[in-house]
Design an enzyme around this catalytic site. Structure first.
Site, PDB file in Angstrom:
ATOM      1  N   ASN A  41      50.186  17.460  62.792  1.00 18.56           N
ATOM      2  CA  ASN A  41      49.928  16.143  62.226  1.00 18.56           C
ATOM      3  C   ASN A  41      48.461  16.014  61.850  1.00 18.56           C
ATOM      4  OD1 ASN A  41      49.595  16.190  65.081  1.00 18.56           O
ATOM      5  ND2 ASN A  41      49.673  13.970  65.193  1.00 18.56           N
ATOM      6  N   GLU A  43      45.862  13.018  60.831  1.00 19.98           N
ATOM      7  CA  GLU A  43      45.659  11.577  60.735  1.00 19.98           C
ATOM      8  C   GLU A  43      44.505  11.275  59.783  1.00 19.98           C
ATOM      9  OE1 GLU A  43      45.458  10.155  64.828  1.00 19.98           O
ATOM     10  OE2 GLU A  43      47.626  10.481  65.046  1.00 19.98           O
ATOM     11  N   GLU A  54      55.990  17.609  60.950  1.00 23.45           N
ATOM     12  CA  GLU A  54      57.246  18.124  60.380  1.00 23.45           C
ATOM     13  C   GLU A  54      57.150  18.237  58.866  1.00 23.45           C
ATOM     14  OE1 GLU A  54      56.844  15.802  62.616  1.00 23.45           O
ATOM     15  OE2 GLU A  54      58.596  15.527  63.879  1.00 23.45           O
ATOM     16  N   CYS A  85      60.380  11.605  63.351  1.00 22.70           N
ATOM     17  CA  CYS A  85      60.451  10.210  62.907  1.00 22.70           C
ATOM     18  C   CYS A  85      61.450  10.093  61.754  1.00 22.70           C
ATOM     19  CB  CYS A  85      59.071   9.706  62.486  1.00 22.70           C
ATOM     20  SG  CYS A  85      58.574  10.211  60.831  1.00 22.70           S
TER      21      CYS A  85
END
Ligand code: THU
Length: 132
Positions: A41, A43, A54, A85
């Site tokens: 991930n 950010e 993902e 998610c």
């Protein structure tokens, strides 16, 4: 069904960029030839622009010319298993609606689920044909 690349996931998760949530995620996708694509991930100070591990892994998979995904490993340093998610579930359905997802927690325990089980009423490429 193959072995979980736990050492690789542990190395990979250190590269996650999550200064705002402190919630790091690492993903490895394998194709049927054993070739892999990685994602973490990433950010952003503008929070909404954050990109999940993902989806980053899927985009890397495509860009690197790998074959159809065979298995996805999702690792977090939490006691609970982390499931993809909603947005990522949709993207993960695209190349194989039955893609096996292997969630791995901080203790190296694993839980397997098919992406189809996580998306009960999917929207996919065939839905687009109806409008033609
Ligand atoms: N995140 C992922 O990368 N994948 C998931 O499946 C759940 C959430 C990231 C997004 C954000 O950087 C952090 O985890 C907290 O939501």
């Amino acid at each position: 069904m193959s072995n979980v690349p736990l050492l690789e996931l542990k190395k990979l998760i250190a590269r996650a960029y999550a200064p705002y949530s402190d919630f790091k995620v690492a993903v490895i996708i394998r194709d049927r030839n054993g070739k892999v694509a990685n994602g973490v991930n990433v950010e952003n100070a503008s929070y909404g622009l954050t990109s999940c591990a993902e989806r980053n892994a899927v985009f890397s998979f495509v860009a690197n010319g790998l074959e159809k995904p065979a298995e996805l490993f999702l690792y977090t340093e939490t006691e609970a298993f982390t499931a993809p998610c909603g947005a990522c579930r949709q993207v993960l359905m695209e190349f194989d609606p039955n893609l096996p997802i292997v969630m791995i927690n901080r203790d190296g325990e694993e839980k397997r689920v098919g992406i189809r089980e996580l998306v009960p009423m999917p929207f996919g490429p065939e839905d687009l044909d109806d409008a033609k």
